[in-house]
Design a protein around this motif. Structure first.
Motif, PDB file in Angstrom:
ATOM      1  N   UNK A   1       0.985  -0.999   0.116  1.00  0.00           N
ATOM      2  CA  UNK A   1      -0.018   0.082  -0.046  1.00  0.00           C
ATOM      3  C   UNK A   1       0.872   1.100  -0.088  1.00  0.00           C
ATOM      4  N   UNK A   2       0.397   2.411   0.086  1.00  0.00           N
ATOM      5  CA  UNK A   2       1.249   3.530   0.421  1.00  0.00           C
ATOM      6  C   UNK A   2       2.381   3.830   1.338  1.00  0.00           C
ATOM      7  N   UNK A   3       1.924   2.802   2.380  1.00  0.00           N
ATOM      8  CA  UNK A   3       3.118   2.906   3.693  1.00  0.00           C
ATOM      9  C   UNK A   3       4.080   1.793   3.588  1.00  0.00           C
ATOM     10  N   UNK A   4       3.706   0.644   3.068  1.00  0.00           N
ATOM     11  CA  UNK A   4       4.695  -0.340   3.017  1.00  0.00           C
ATOM     12  C   UNK A   4       4.952  -1.311   1.868  1.00  0.00           C
ATOM     13  N   UNK A   5       5.811  -1.904   1.713  1.00  0.00           N
ATOM     14  CA  UNK A   5       6.384  -3.039   0.792  1.00  0.00           C
ATOM     15  C   UNK A   5       6.414  -4.315   1.657  1.00  0.00           C
TER      16      UNK A   5
ATOM     17  N   UNK B   1      14.759   1.277   0.356  1.00  0.00           N
ATOM     18  CA  UNK B   1      15.945   1.320  -0.553  1.00  0.00           C
ATOM     19  C   UNK B   1      16.591  -0.048  -1.077  1.00  0.00           C
ATOM     20  N   UNK B   2      15.696  -1.101  -0.719  1.00  0.00           N
ATOM     21  CA  UNK B   2      16.029  -2.567  -1.141  1.00  0.00           C
ATOM     22  C   UNK B   2      15.352  -2.707  -2.319  1.00  0.00           C
ATOM     23  N   UNK B   3      16.096  -3.720  -3.215  1.00  0.00           N
ATOM     24  CA  UNK B   3      15.502  -4.341  -4.356  1.00  0.00           C
ATOM     25  C   UNK B   3      15.701  -5.668  -4.622  1.00  0.00           C
ATOM     26  N   UNK B   4      15.398  -6.310  -5.537  1.00  0.00           N
ATOM     27  CA  UNK B   4      15.187  -7.747  -6.017  1.00  0.00           C
ATOM     28  C   UNK B   4      17.000  -7.790  -6.065  1.00  0.00           C
ATOM     29  N   UNK B   5      17.545  -8.852  -5.692  1.00  0.00           N
ATOM     30  CA  UNK B   5      18.760  -9.302  -5.796  1.00  0.00           C
ATOM     31  C   UNK B   5      19.641  -8.516  -4.614  1.00  0.00           C
ATOM     32  N   UNK B   6      19.260  -7.707  -3.658  1.00  0.00           N
ATOM     33  CA  UNK B   6      19.980  -7.422  -2.614  1.00  0.00           C
ATOM     34  C   UNK B   6      19.896  -8.709  -1.485  1.00  0.00           C
ATOM     35  N   UNK B   7      21.182  -8.507  -0.877  1.00  0.00           N
ATOM     36  CA  UNK B   7      21.262  -9.803   0.257  1.00  0.00           C
ATOM     37  C   UNK B   7      21.134  -9.014   1.266  1.00  0.00           C
ATOM     38  N   UNK B   8      20.254  -9.640   2.177  1.00  0.00           N
ATOM     39  CA  UNK B   8      19.731  -9.018   3.781  1.00  0.00           C
ATOM     40  C   UNK B   8      20.055 -10.320   4.751  1.00  0.00           C
ATOM     41  N   UNK B   9      20.148  -9.732   6.043  1.00  0.00           N
ATOM     42  CA  UNK B   9      19.927 -10.675   7.118  1.00  0.00           C
ATOM     43  C   UNK B   9      18.866 -10.488   8.018  1.00  0.00           C
ATOM     44  N   UNK B  10      18.301 -11.244   8.223  1.00  0.00           N
ATOM     45  CA  UNK B  10      17.025 -11.463   9.016  1.00  0.00           C
ATOM     46  C   UNK B  10      17.405 -12.129  10.376  1.00  0.00           C
ATOM     47  N   UNK B  11      16.893 -11.412  11.582  1.00  0.00           N
ATOM     48  CA  UNK B  11      17.494 -11.932  12.884  1.00  0.00           C
ATOM     49  C   UNK B  11      15.888 -12.243  13.460  1.00  0.00           C
ATOM     50  N   UNK B  12      15.820 -13.484  14.002  1.00  0.00           N
ATOM     51  CA  UNK B  12      14.705 -13.792  14.993  1.00  0.00           C
ATOM     52  C   UNK B  12      15.078 -13.764  16.371  1.00  0.00           C
TER      53      UNK B  12
ATOM     54  N   UNK C   1       8.381 -10.336   4.412  1.00  0.00           N
ATOM     55  CA  UNK C   1       8.284  -9.385   5.648  1.00  0.00           C
ATOM     56  C   UNK C   1       7.704  -8.060   4.933  1.00  0.00           C
ATOM     57  N   UNK C   2       6.703  -7.455   5.671  1.00  0.00           N
ATOM     58  CA  UNK C   2       6.569  -5.885   5.500  1.00  0.00           C
ATOM     59  C   UNK C   2       7.449  -5.083   5.818  1.00  0.00           C
ATOM     60  N   UNK C   3       7.811  -4.098   5.032  1.00  0.00           N
ATOM     61  CA  UNK C   3       8.738  -2.999   5.634  1.00  0.00           C
ATOM     62  C   UNK C   3       8.015  -1.797   5.146  1.00  0.00           C
ATOM     63  N   UNK C   4       8.384  -0.552   6.038  1.00  0.00           N
ATOM     64  CA  UNK C   4       7.916   0.816   5.594  1.00  0.00           C
ATOM     65  C   UNK C   4       8.654   1.007   4.309  1.00  0.00           C
ATOM     66  N   UNK C   5       7.880   1.991   3.585  1.00  0.00           N
ATOM     67  CA  UNK C   5       8.301   2.459   2.395  1.00  0.00           C
ATOM     68  C   UNK C   5       9.496   3.148   2.524  1.00  0.00           C
ATOM     69  N   UNK C   6      10.718   3.388   1.499  1.00  0.00           N
ATOM     70  CA  UNK C   6      11.698   4.111   1.782  1.00  0.00           C
ATOM     71  C   UNK C   6      12.870   3.161   2.169  1.00  0.00           C
TER      72      UNK C   6
END
Length: 59
Positions: A19-23, A45-56, A38-43
């Protein structure tokens, strides 16, 4: 005090507009990988192909 459960390092496969507030960041790679959606707020700066680390953690 928090309890560390797992860290997942994966490549973002797809970024969906929610929606207008999240991706939504998604990865559904082959079966040997852990999936995330994972839903994250807009802005972010991530895109397909980026590597990320998710910590639980249990807090």
């Amino acid at each position: 005090m928090s309890q560390h459960i797992i860290e997942v390092v994966e490549t973002i496969e797809f970024v969906a507009h929610i929606d207008e507030q999240k991706d939504c960041l998604m990865s559904q790679d082959p079966p040997e990988s852990l999936w995330f959606n994972i839903d994250v707020p807009k802005g972010h700066g991530l895109q397909a192909g980026d590597r990320i680390k998710v910590t639980i953690e249990k807090v």
